[in-house]
Design an enzyme around this catalytic site. Structure first.
Site, PDB file in Angstrom:
ATOM      1  N   GLU A 175     -11.082   3.786   3.468  1.00  0.00           N
ATOM      2  CA  GLU A 175      -9.973   4.560   2.786  1.00  0.00           C
ATOM      3  C   GLU A 175     -10.363   4.193   1.441  1.00  0.00           C
ATOM      4  OE1 GLU A 175      -6.352   5.757   5.678  1.00  0.00           O
ATOM      5  OE2 GLU A 175      -6.023   4.350   4.393  1.00  0.00           O
ATOM      6  N   TYR A 180       1.252   5.665  -0.566  1.00  0.00           N
ATOM      7  CA  TYR A 180       0.564   6.852   0.249  1.00  0.00           C
ATOM      8  C   TYR A 180       0.691   8.106  -0.678  1.00  0.00           C
ATOM      9  CZ  TYR A 180       0.324   9.260   4.899  1.00  0.00           C
ATOM     10  OH  TYR A 180       0.053   9.854   6.149  1.00  0.00           O
ATOM     11  N   ASP A 206       0.990  -1.191   0.016  1.00  0.00           N
ATOM     12  CA  ASP A 206      -0.040   0.122   0.104  1.00  0.00           C
ATOM     13  C   ASP A 206       0.879   1.227  -0.026  1.00  0.00           C
ATOM     14  OD1 ASP A 206      -2.401   1.273  -0.256  1.00  0.00           O
ATOM     15  OD2 ASP A 206      -2.722   1.195   2.051  1.00  0.00           O
ATOM     16  N   GLU A 227     -10.831  12.225   7.822  1.00  0.00           N
ATOM     17  CA  GLU A 227     -10.844  13.286   7.211  1.00  0.00           C
ATOM     18  C   GLU A 227     -12.082  14.346   7.231  1.00  0.00           C
ATOM     19  OE1 GLU A 227      -7.818  13.053   3.628  1.00  0.00           O
ATOM     20  OE2 GLU A 227      -8.412  11.005   4.374  1.00  0.00           O
ATOM     21  N   GLN A 230      -4.710   1.785  15.233  1.00  0.00           N
ATOM     22  CA  GLN A 230      -3.491   2.468  14.626  1.00  0.00           C
ATOM     23  C   GLN A 230      -2.780   3.494  15.407  1.00  0.00           C
ATOM     24  OE1 GLN A 230      -4.816   3.555  10.748  1.00  0.00           O
ATOM     25  NE2 GLN A 230      -2.586   4.370  10.435  1.00  0.00           N
ATOM     26  N   GLU A 268      -9.324   4.107  -2.030  1.00  0.00           N
ATOM     27  CA  GLU A 268      -7.957   3.934  -2.924  1.00  0.00           C
ATOM     28  C   GLU A 268      -8.266   3.340  -4.069  1.00  0.00           C
ATOM     29  OE1 GLU A 268      -4.756   2.158  -0.708  1.00  0.00           O
ATOM     30  OE2 GLU A 268      -5.275   2.880   0.922  1.00  0.00           O
ATOM     31  N   LYS A 318      -5.169  -2.358  10.153  1.00  0.00           N
ATOM     32  CA  LYS A 318      -5.296  -2.608   8.562  1.00  0.00           C
ATOM     33  C   LYS A 318      -5.714  -4.121   8.088  1.00  0.00           C
ATOM     34  CE  LYS A 318      -4.133   1.865   7.630  1.00  0.00           C
ATOM     35  NZ  LYS A 318      -4.875   2.673   6.290  1.00  0.00           N
ATOM     36  N   ASP A 374      -9.315   0.353   1.874  1.00  0.00           N
ATOM     37  CA  ASP A 374      -8.424   0.095   3.027  1.00  0.00           C
ATOM     38  C   ASP A 374      -8.980   0.165   4.258  1.00  0.00           C
ATOM     39  OD1 ASP A 374      -6.168  -0.492   4.322  1.00  0.00           O
ATOM     40  OD2 ASP A 374      -5.203   1.371   3.965  1.00  0.00           O
ATOM     41  N   HIS A 405      -4.507  13.797   1.578  1.00  0.00           N
ATOM     42  CA  HIS A 405      -4.715  12.772   2.671  1.00  0.00           C
ATOM     43  C   HIS A 405      -3.693  12.972   3.781  1.00  0.00           C
ATOM     44  CE1 HIS A 405      -5.871   9.182   4.632  1.00  0.00           C
ATOM     45  NE2 HIS A 405      -4.659   8.881   4.526  1.00  0.00           N
ATOM     46  N   TYR A 453       1.140   2.088  15.958  1.00  0.00           N
ATOM     47  CA  TYR A 453       1.757   2.026  14.616  1.00  0.00           C
ATOM     48  C   TYR A 453       3.111   2.621  14.769  1.00  0.00           C
ATOM     49  CZ  TYR A 453       1.802   7.093  14.064  1.00  0.00           C
ATOM     50  OH  TYR A 453       2.258   8.614  14.308  1.00  0.00           O
ATOM     51  N   THR A 508      -9.746  -5.891   3.614  1.00  0.00           N
ATOM     52  CA  THR A 508      -9.301  -5.113   2.440  1.00  0.00           C
ATOM     53  C   THR A 508     -10.524  -5.389   1.409  1.00  0.00           C
ATOM     54  OG1 THR A 508      -7.012  -4.711   3.189  1.00  0.00           O
ATOM     55  CG2 THR A 508      -7.662  -4.019   0.918  1.00  0.00           C
ATOM     56  N   THR A 557      -5.114   6.660   0.150  1.00  0.00           N
ATOM     57  CA  THR A 557      -6.040   7.329   0.219  1.00  0.00           C
ATOM     58  C   THR A 557      -6.137   8.532  -0.699  1.00  0.00           C
ATOM     59  OG1 THR A 557      -6.538   6.462   2.396  1.00  0.00           O
ATOM     60  CG2 THR A 557      -7.922   8.243   1.780  1.00  0.00           C
ATOM     61  N   ARG A 605      -8.991   3.373  13.254  1.00  0.00           N
ATOM     62  CA  ARG A 605      -8.109   4.398  13.851  1.00  0.00           C
ATOM     63  C   ARG A 605      -7.464   4.524  14.888  1.00  0.00           C
ATOM     64  NH1 ARG A 605      -6.760   5.733   8.743  1.00  0.00           N
ATOM     65  NH2 ARG A 605      -8.630   6.450   7.505  1.00  0.00           N
TER      66      ARG A 605
END
Lengths: 441, 441
Positions: free
Chosen positions: A210, A140, A138, A384, A251, A212, A264, A244, A145, A255, A268, A370, A248
């Protein structure tokens, strides 16, 4: 990169009537690939190509041997249960099969009598993963984002110093990738608020999606042999929608320092139809970093990438809650963005991924990260759109959401259109949240 | 967890004489599994079990049908080119096959005449990956490593707040995993020193190894169904050595905010022989977090894990430079540590990985993270042994190393021994650094 050819002619019409509707996702200029079978029957998975409301059953078509040469070789590969073999063949084969299918499906084609018995109604079909996905990466690439999420953590310094130099990516989980229609249980996990003395364990409270794109890799590269920019798109078969799903709160606690993991890897979801890069050729647009930003290092740069590395592709997120579904209310559109706003291109993802010698394999999946737009209403995630859960989104039926509730269905859609071209749609990528399992101890 | 049984009896001797040498890695109490074939012949890969200097060819053995019941079922699965089918069967099958092989290989066994024709000399063999590795996850269970590396970045606060609560892990790359003997090119990439205005592109200058164990997953779990601690080891087939090659300079620049990517995914090397958890049963030791540390949350705790979640297993790193190899000098031991010092157990890795519903599959690989010991001379990487490249390591021939040079071969070794038990060895995990490819632009 694929040139424009006769298969892109917006004047083409198919003898499959539904494909000629101007708003259809699957006109004869699209011809995306999936793995499918008819629901409720004991029959094998095989490759199919969408045309209007129908699917050309490529296994059935292969049995009647309508094509010759490389197109016939590609058809044999596409008749398999999954498309890895087709993906491994490369652009010359893909393009030959596309041209042969385009000609066979056109109004007035002499091959109609051969092809028509191979059509299956999409309403009868179920879809599988289009490929055995060896590795899933994945990226970014959505700078809006990265900036919006960065602002939540570092208001004064939202983008990290590497962002404009490095197409940031990380490895994801292959085993939990499912195709549109996937349901999954809300994940359990550890979370810890900044004021909490110790973490707590329980169902995720900040479950998010997310928006994507997913890029399916074509022919791979040998270990130790980087793919240069000039050849990068020859290693890309096509593109799907990708959700995705993200926890949160899990995470935020897990993370550091090695990146997202349990936040995550519980699910998916991708759309079943792979839209080929060739189908998107009319929608390629120039790519450049904004003036004043660092220019890509030479290994991430090419004239072709500057001339048309971008893709003008509208992306959308729609939400249907359980209450809406019960009331027969349609999904509500939450936002729209465009993949042309990405900070790194598909070719740059491939070149960067392999520059250290890492080997890609046919069927590998690369997420774009994202894709949020520059506007406040263009966030590609609830994190967001709700400013980190501070400003709930209001739905037409009066419900609100900060994060996802059990029973919520998230739908991603995408299409390329305009400039007198035929509309190229992606179909739908839907997934639904189920309640968390009972606690295990 | 596997109980001690007759297969562990230290008094057992094999009619394969070499297996009875007290210093041998592969006595009759070990019986590790690999995928092998004879070098230079056009013959299929198949499962094998090590006994002394020989391999029991399990495909050949399967053809003579020496066993019955579940042992025969397990043998049929183990005769395949890779061991995924055997891994998927579970502990009852693995244990039955181990018992049957142990009895057949013992001094005085009536089955000697049947088994002996199925032996292949290890000197004639080459090894493949023992399983199709669907997903590869790397954990971070070595607290001395996490502390030592953290000190280089944050002298006052080396361990992040989540470390003692969360078995930190991240997803790695499956496609670039190779078996002992793997060679790989020094990776190219972006690096940037703290004083540099912009990153530069070129060969990695701080190439390192990491001493880890790799855990092969047995039966998987369905998506959405966590594996509780009490069942976790039933989902573990066995253990290999794992070298998580690392490009420190690439890692420092790329890893925020999503973790290591190109710094790791260019190569990972594992040893060919999978030592089963059952073979290690006599070396299980109590597990506890140090007094004053947080105790594991209930989903990471079980009586069995406290009683014998640890494994008393000595781990070693050896280095042979190109100059040493040319001079006929043997590898030099750089360090030794013990897996009993890990902060999280194998069972905790499995329970944590699946607590959010993530599905494991037979043949998945879980790295333990670098296993450094508490001493300054026990770093499991050059980054640690040289204090971030500040204090070069001196080799017997006068050469020094801060990081790896082209031509260097790193060898990992491991063994469990002591307390009157038969020594259980792992064989060797060797990998060699080749020069970087020409720059691609």
């Amino acid at each position: 990169m694929s040139p424009i050819n006769e298969t892109h002619d917006p004047a083409l019409r198919s003898w499959v009537d539904s494909a000629n509707r101007p708003d259809h996702d699957f006109p004869i200029q699209n011809l995306p690939f999936a793995s499918f079978r008819r629901r409720g029957r004991d029959e094998p998975w095989r490759g199919g190509v969408a045309i209007g409301d129908a699917i050309v059953d490529l296994a059935a078509l292969h049995r009647v041997q309508p094509f010759e040469g490389v197109a016939a070789q590609a058809l044999a590969a596409a008749a398999q249960p999954q498309l890895n073999e087709l993906m491994a063949l490369g652009p010359a084969h893909w393009s030959a099969l596309r041209l042969a299918l385009s000609r066979a499906l056109r109004e007035g084609s002499a091959q109609r009598a051969v092809v028509e018995p191979c059509l299956v109604d999409q309403a009868e079909a179920e879809y599988g993963l289009p490929a055995r996905i060896g590795d899933y990466t994945d990226f970014y690439t959505g700078i809006h984002h990265a900036t919006a999420v960065g602002k939540l953590f570092r208001p004064d310094n939202p983008l990290l110093p590497n962002y404009k130099w490095v197409p940031i990516g990380y490895h994801g989980r292959s085993s939990s990738i499912g195709v549109s229609g996937q349901t999954f249980r809300r994940p359990l996990g550890q979370t810890k608020g900044p004021q909490d003395a110790a973490p707590r364990f329980g169902p995720c409270q900040r479950l998010d999606y997310e928006l994507e794109l997913g890029v399916f890799v074509g022919p791979g590269n040998a270990l130790g042999e980087p793919i240069p920019m000039a050849e990068a798109e020859d290693h890309v078969f096509g593109v799907v929608l990708l959700n995705d799903w993200s926890a949160r709160d899990i995470q935020a606690w897990e993370y550091q320092p090695l990146g997202p993991f349990l936040a995550k890897n519980f699910a998916t979801t991708i759309s079943p139809w792979i839209v080929t890069l060739e189908a998107l050729a009319p929608f390629r647009v120039p790519f450049a970093h904004p003036e004043g930003d660092p220019q890509p290092l030479p290994y991430l740069d090419s004239p072709d990438n500057r001339a048309r590395g971008g893709i003008d592709l509208t992306l959308e997120v729609w939400l249907q809650t359980e209450a809406m579904r019960r009331a027969g209310e349609p999904p509500h559109r939450l936002m729209a963005s465009n993949f042309a706003d990405a900070y790194w291109t598909v070719a740059q993802m491939v070149a960067h991924h392999t520059v250290n010698g890492c080997n890609l394999q046919a069927g590998d999946l690369l997420g774009t990260g994202t894709q949020s737009g520059p506007g406040e209403d263009q966030g590609g995630s609830l994190l967001e759109l709700t400013c980190g859960g501070q400003k709930p989104v209001r739905l037409p039926n009066g419900e609100t959401r900060t994060f996802l509730q059990d029973g919520d269905t998230v739908l991603l859609r995408a299409y390329a259109a305009g400039a007198g071209r035929a509309r190229i749609g992606f179909g739908e990528c839907a997934g639904t949240v189920l309640p968390a399992p009972a606690l295990v101890v």
